[in-house]
Design a protein around this motif. Structure first.
Motif, PDB file in Angstrom:
ATOM      1  N   ALA A  98      34.999  72.962  44.456  1.00 54.59           N
ATOM      2  CA  ALA A  98      35.289  73.225  43.048  1.00 54.59           C
ATOM      3  C   ALA A  98      34.836  72.067  42.167  1.00 54.59           C
ATOM      4  O   ALA A  98      34.241  72.272  41.098  1.00 54.59           O
ATOM      5  N   LEU A  99      35.087  70.820  42.605  1.00 51.01           N
ATOM      6  CA  LEU A  99      34.687  69.663  41.819  1.00 51.01           C
ATOM      7  C   LEU A  99      33.166  69.558  41.715  1.00 51.01           C
ATOM      8  O   LEU A  99      32.630  69.207  40.657  1.00 51.01           O
ATOM      9  N   ASP A 100      32.455  69.868  42.794  1.00 55.27           N
ATOM     10  CA  ASP A 100      30.998  69.826  42.740  1.00 55.27           C
ATOM     11  C   ASP A 100      30.450  70.904  41.817  1.00 55.27           C
ATOM     12  O   ASP A 100      29.483  70.673  41.075  1.00 55.27           O
ATOM     13  N   LEU A 101      31.044  72.083  41.827  1.00 56.15           N
ATOM     14  CA  LEU A 101      30.616  73.141  40.915  1.00 56.15           C
ATOM     15  C   LEU A 101      30.904  72.774  39.464  1.00 56.15           C
ATOM     16  O   LEU A 101      30.096  73.052  38.566  1.00 56.15           O
ATOM     17  N   MET A 102      32.039  72.116  39.227  1.00 58.18           N
ATOM     18  CA  MET A 102      32.345  71.647  37.877  1.00 58.18           C
ATOM     19  C   MET A 102      31.315  70.614  37.432  1.00 58.18           C
ATOM     20  O   MET A 102      30.843  70.646  36.293  1.00 58.18           O
ATOM     21  N   ALA A 103      30.937  69.701  38.337  1.00 57.30           N
ATOM     22  CA  ALA A 103      29.963  68.661  37.996  1.00 57.30           C
ATOM     23  C   ALA A 103      28.610  69.271  37.668  1.00 57.30           C
ATOM     24  O   ALA A 103      27.964  68.903  36.672  1.00 57.30           O
ATOM     25  N   VAL A 104      28.160  70.214  38.494  1.00 56.57           N
ATOM     26  CA  VAL A 104      26.850  70.839  38.284  1.00 56.57           C
ATOM     27  C   VAL A 104      26.816  71.584  36.953  1.00 56.57           C
ATOM     28  O   VAL A 104      25.861  71.458  36.168  1.00 56.57           O
ATOM     29  N   THR A 105      27.864  72.342  36.668  1.00 60.59           N
ATOM     30  CA  THR A 105      27.894  73.155  35.452  1.00 60.59           C
ATOM     31  C   THR A 105      28.035  72.296  34.201  1.00 60.59           C
ATOM     32  O   THR A 105      27.312  72.480  33.214  1.00 60.59           O
ATOM     33  N   ALA A 106      28.973  71.333  34.242  1.00 53.21           N
ATOM     34  CA  ALA A 106      29.202  70.493  33.072  1.00 53.21           C
ATOM     35  C   ALA A 106      28.002  69.602  32.777  1.00 53.21           C
ATOM     36  O   ALA A 106      27.612  69.423  31.618  1.00 53.21           O
ATOM     37  N   ALA A 107      27.390  69.033  33.830  1.00 52.09           N
ATOM     38  CA  ALA A 107      26.251  68.139  33.620  1.00 52.09           C
ATOM     39  C   ALA A 107      25.063  68.880  33.027  1.00 52.09           C
ATOM     40  O   ALA A 107      24.278  68.303  32.269  1.00 52.09           O
ATOM     41  N   GLY A 108      24.911  70.158  33.378  1.00 50.57           N
ATOM     42  CA  GLY A 108      23.776  70.924  32.875  1.00 50.57           C
ATOM     43  C   GLY A 108      24.008  71.581  31.540  1.00 50.57           C
ATOM     44  O   GLY A 108      23.066  72.105  30.932  1.00 50.57           O
ATOM     45  N   HIS A 109      25.251  71.556  31.052  1.00 51.41           N
ATOM     46  CA  HIS A 109      25.579  72.313  29.851  1.00 51.41           C
ATOM     47  C   HIS A 109      25.120  71.613  28.569  1.00 51.41           C
ATOM     48  O   HIS A 109      24.154  72.030  27.923  1.00 51.41           O
ATOM     49  N   LEU A 110      25.827  70.525  28.197  1.00 54.22           N
ATOM     50  CA  LEU A 110      25.588  69.933  26.886  1.00 54.22           C
ATOM     51  C   LEU A 110      24.230  69.251  26.810  1.00 54.22           C
ATOM     52  O   LEU A 110      23.587  69.253  25.751  1.00 54.22           O
ATOM     53  N   THR A 111      23.774  68.663  27.914  1.00 57.06           N
ATOM     54  CA  THR A 111      22.467  68.012  27.889  1.00 57.06           C
ATOM     55  C   THR A 111      21.356  69.028  27.613  1.00 57.06           C
ATOM     56  O   THR A 111      20.451  68.765  26.810  1.00 57.06           O
ATOM     57  N   THR A 112      21.421  70.187  28.265  1.00 60.05           N
ATOM     58  CA  THR A 112      20.404  71.216  28.031  1.00 60.05           C
ATOM     59  C   THR A 112      20.550  71.803  26.628  1.00 60.05           C
ATOM     60  O   THR A 112      19.549  72.075  25.947  1.00 60.05           O
ATOM     61  N   ALA A 113      21.784  71.998  26.191  1.00 62.65           N
ATOM     62  CA  ALA A 113      22.015  72.506  24.831  1.00 62.65           C
ATOM     63  C   ALA A 113      21.417  71.553  23.795  1.00 62.65           C
ATOM     64  O   ALA A 113      20.764  71.984  22.833  1.00 62.65           O
TER      65      ALA A 113
ATOM     66  N   HIS B 184      17.352  57.833  37.175  1.00 55.52           N
ATOM     67  CA  HIS B 184      16.366  57.487  38.190  1.00 55.52           C
ATOM     68  C   HIS B 184      17.117  57.038  39.441  1.00 55.52           C
ATOM     69  O   HIS B 184      18.274  56.644  39.381  1.00 55.52           O
ATOM     70  N   GLY B 185      16.440  57.132  40.569  1.00 58.75           N
ATOM     71  CA  GLY B 185      16.999  56.613  41.801  1.00 58.75           C
ATOM     72  C   GLY B 185      17.930  57.582  42.501  1.00 58.75           C
ATOM     73  O   GLY B 185      17.943  58.793  42.224  1.00 58.75           O
ATOM     74  N   GLU B 186      18.739  57.043  43.381  1.00 57.24           N
ATOM     75  CA  GLU B 186      19.591  57.871  44.245  1.00 57.24           C
ATOM     76  C   GLU B 186      20.546  58.742  43.447  1.00 57.24           C
ATOM     77  O   GLU B 186      20.863  59.864  43.859  1.00 57.24           O
ATOM     78  N   TYR B 187      21.025  58.251  42.311  1.00 58.25           N
ATOM     79  CA  TYR B 187      22.044  58.980  41.553  1.00 58.25           C
ATOM     80  C   TYR B 187      21.475  59.716  40.346  1.00 58.25           C
ATOM     81  O   TYR B 187      22.221  60.122  39.464  1.00 58.25           O
ATOM     82  N   ARG B 188      20.167  59.886  40.309  1.00 57.15           N
ATOM     83  CA  ARG B 188      19.543  60.635  39.209  1.00 57.15           C
ATOM     84  C   ARG B 188      19.997  62.099  39.252  1.00 57.15           C
ATOM     85  O   ARG B 188      20.561  62.567  40.254  1.00 57.15           O
ATOM     86  N   CYS B 189      19.728  62.812  38.182  1.00 52.05           N
ATOM     87  CA  CYS B 189      19.905  64.264  38.190  1.00 52.05           C
ATOM     88  C   CYS B 189      18.982  64.845  39.265  1.00 52.05           C
ATOM     89  O   CYS B 189      17.781  64.561  39.258  1.00 52.05           O
ATOM     90  N   PRO B 190      19.510  65.629  40.213  1.00 52.23           N
ATOM     91  CA  PRO B 190      18.659  66.163  41.294  1.00 52.23           C
ATOM     92  C   PRO B 190      17.468  66.943  40.735  1.00 52.23           C
ATOM     93  O   PRO B 190      17.577  67.629  39.719  1.00 52.23           O
ATOM     94  N   PHE B 191      16.325  66.849  41.410  1.00 50.60           N
ATOM     95  CA  PHE B 191      15.112  67.491  40.912  1.00 50.60           C
ATOM     96  C   PHE B 191      15.276  68.995  40.684  1.00 50.60           C
ATOM     97  O   PHE B 191      14.799  69.516  39.666  1.00 50.60           O
ATOM     98  N   PRO B 192      15.921  69.751  41.588  1.00 51.70           N
ATOM     99  CA  PRO B 192      16.077  71.183  41.287  1.00 51.70           C
ATOM    100  C   PRO B 192      16.931  71.437  40.054  1.00 51.70           C
ATOM    101  O   PRO B 192      16.699  72.409  39.325  1.00 51.70           O
ATOM    102  N   ALA B 193      17.888  70.558  39.778  1.00 53.83           N
ATOM    103  CA  ALA B 193      18.688  70.705  38.562  1.00 53.83           C
ATOM    104  C   ALA B 193      17.838  70.420  37.330  1.00 53.83           C
ATOM    105  O   ALA B 193      17.986  71.074  36.287  1.00 53.83           O
ATOM    106  N   GLN B 194      16.939  69.439  37.429  1.00 53.01           N
ATOM    107  CA  GLN B 194      16.020  69.162  36.325  1.00 53.01           C
ATOM    108  C   GLN B 194      15.145  70.385  36.039  1.00 53.01           C
ATOM    109  O   GLN B 194      14.906  70.733  34.880  1.00 53.01           O
ATOM    110  N   GLU B 195      14.669  71.023  37.103  1.00 58.09           N
ATOM    111  CA  GLU B 195      13.808  72.193  36.936  1.00 58.09           C
ATOM    112  C   GLU B 195      14.569  73.337  36.269  1.00 58.09           C
ATOM    113  O   GLU B 195      14.048  74.001  35.363  1.00 58.09           O
ATOM    114  N   ILE B 196      15.819  73.542  36.675  1.00 58.60           N
ATOM    115  CA  ILE B 196      16.636  74.591  36.071  1.00 58.60           C
ATOM    116  C   ILE B 196      16.842  74.310  34.581  1.00 58.60           C
ATOM    117  O   ILE B 196      16.706  75.206  33.736  1.00 58.60           O
TER     118      ILE B 196
END
Length: 433
Positions: A247-262, A365-377
């Motif tokens: 659940a926490l990972d799904l929250m992180a993926v959704t929240a991180a992709g929301h406002l930045t993409t908006a 950048h680096g190990e803790y960057r936004c994962p590449f597939p998330a960047q593509e999405i």
């Protein structure tokens, strides 16, 4: 969830360990209208006075370092052992009250991909990243086109709209909700929840609880009835994870992709409506849209400052003495505007004949960057959202003077609170059939 204030020994502000050299009278207050309006002017002043690593002061007198040099930021993000994203190392926990306003952004130790470090972070990434890689880019584009049309249908007949509240903010989360496995009706509620979280008002705490409840229900639903979605692929991973971790990972993926993409959508659209070069680029076809959006990440990226990294031992960076446990804030927007790297980028683009360069740090950048597939999405959602908007409402123009546009009051996030526009009313997609 553990109480971070007891995770590490206290280190008083202004004494030894965690206090950056120069904090106090010489430190830059990280806030105020300058960050909302013209942050690049502030970054230039910081470079002149402090160099690439700046002592800053956060609300409540909390000291930190802001890394604004491109080379220095690249060094920090490339060395996950010396500068891990391990908030438990922070030497200021003894000074942080439970209601500190930046605590949600800085984070507390919890078992998610975003708030773990080292081997534990890699364990989560090994589960989350392949689940994101399984997202079909063509399907994502179809989802985005359909949902974008739906949002435009709601406003197209009246000839006016607020492109932030009625389009740029809801579109990414509606698409992401579909991708992780939610039905559309629940996706709409998650969009409302994340808006409450982003606003940071009195309803933010309740919104966070509702967000978690949505994800917990989704994990239970997909465990019983898996499908072709991110959640089901995460659950199929052979590693041992708890429902809380999913659940926490799904929250992180959704929240991180929301406002930045908006904000990527709204910043690109704002520039299109206020600057001729972006208007020409965004009206020149799909390739030009991609190039213009890439330039936005250099010039007006959604994430200006990212928290954070914590020094695992005493070290030096950019001529500064960094103490063990000091927090380093990643000045992504400032580093992308570093004149040293921008001169090289411009020269490289001229030599190659290309109009864009993707060496910006908008995704970290680096190990803790936004994962590449998330960047593509994120790129598919933002680009498709802009393309559909321009196709459906080709004569968009600002409904207020550009000087009246208000930036989000944050040194960390770069977006516009509202983008009022007018256009010639058009039929809905249903009417057009």
């Amino acid at each position: 969830m553990t109480n971070p204030s007891s995770a590490t020994p206290a280190s008083p502000i202004g004494t030894g360990g965690g206090c950056p050299m120069g904090a106090g009278a010489g430190a830059v207050a990280l806030g105020g209208p300058g960050f909302d309006t013209e942050p690049q002017e502030l970054y230039r002043a910081m470079r002149r006075e402090h160099g690439p690593v700046v002592p800053v002061e956060l609300p409540g007198g909390v000291p930190a370092w802001l890394v604004i040099g491109y080379r220095e930021l690249h060094q920090v993000t490339s060395d996950g052992e010396l500068y891990p994203r391990d908030v438990s190392l922070w030497n200021q926990w003894g000074n942080i009250p439970a209601d500190w306003p930046l605590l949600p952004m800085v984070g507390t130790p919890m078992p998610s991909i975003y708030f773990t470090a080292g081997a534990e972070h890699r364990r989560h990434a090994d589960m989350v990243v392949p689940a994101l890689e399984g997202v079909d880019p063509f399907e994502t584009r179809q989802h985005c086109e359909q949902l974008a049309d739906r949002l435009i249908d709601a406003v197209c007949s009246r000839g006016t709209a607020d492109l932030v509240a009625e389009y740029a903010e809801p579109l990414p989360v509606l698409v992401l909700a579909r991708l992780v496995g939610f039905p559309d009706d629940e996706g709409a509620d998650i969009a409302r929840v994340l808006k409450d979280l982003a606003d940071g008002g009195p309803g933010a705490q309740k919104a966070h609880l509702r967000f978690g409840e949505h994800m917990q229900r989704l994990v239970a639903e997909k465990r019983a009835r898996p499908g072709d979605d991110v959640t089901s692929r995460m659950l199929a991973h052979p590693g041992p994870f708890t429902d809380e971790e999913y659940a926490l990972d799904l929250m992180a993926v959704t929240a991180a992709g929301h406002l930045t993409t908006a904000d990527w959508i709204s910043n690109s659209t704002r520039l299109m409506l206020t600057e001729d070069q972006f208007a020409d680029a965004l009206s020149g076809g799909r390739h030009s849209v991609a190039e213009a959006m890439n330039e936005v990440l250099w010039e007006d990226g959604p994430t200006q400052i990212l928290a954070g990294r914590w020094a695992a031992r005493d070290t030096r960076l950019g001529g500064r003495d960094i103490a063990r446990g000091d927090m380093l804030l990643l000045g992504l927007g400032a580093a992308s505007a570093d004149p040293h790297i921008r001169q090289q980028v411009t020269a490289s683009a001229v030599r190659s004949g290309q109009g864009g360069n993707s060496a910006h740090l908008a995704f970290s950048h680096g190990e803790y960057r936004c994962p590449f597939p998330a960047q593509e999405i994120a790129e598919i959602i933002a680009r498709t959202g802009i393309e559909v908007l321009l196709d459906r409402l080709p004569d968009l123009e600002l409904a207020v003077p550009a000087t009246d546009l208000v930036r989000r009051p944050s040194a960390f996030l770069r977006g516009t609170t509202a983008l009022p526009v007018r256009f010639t009313p058009v039929r809905t997609t249903g009417d057009a059939l």
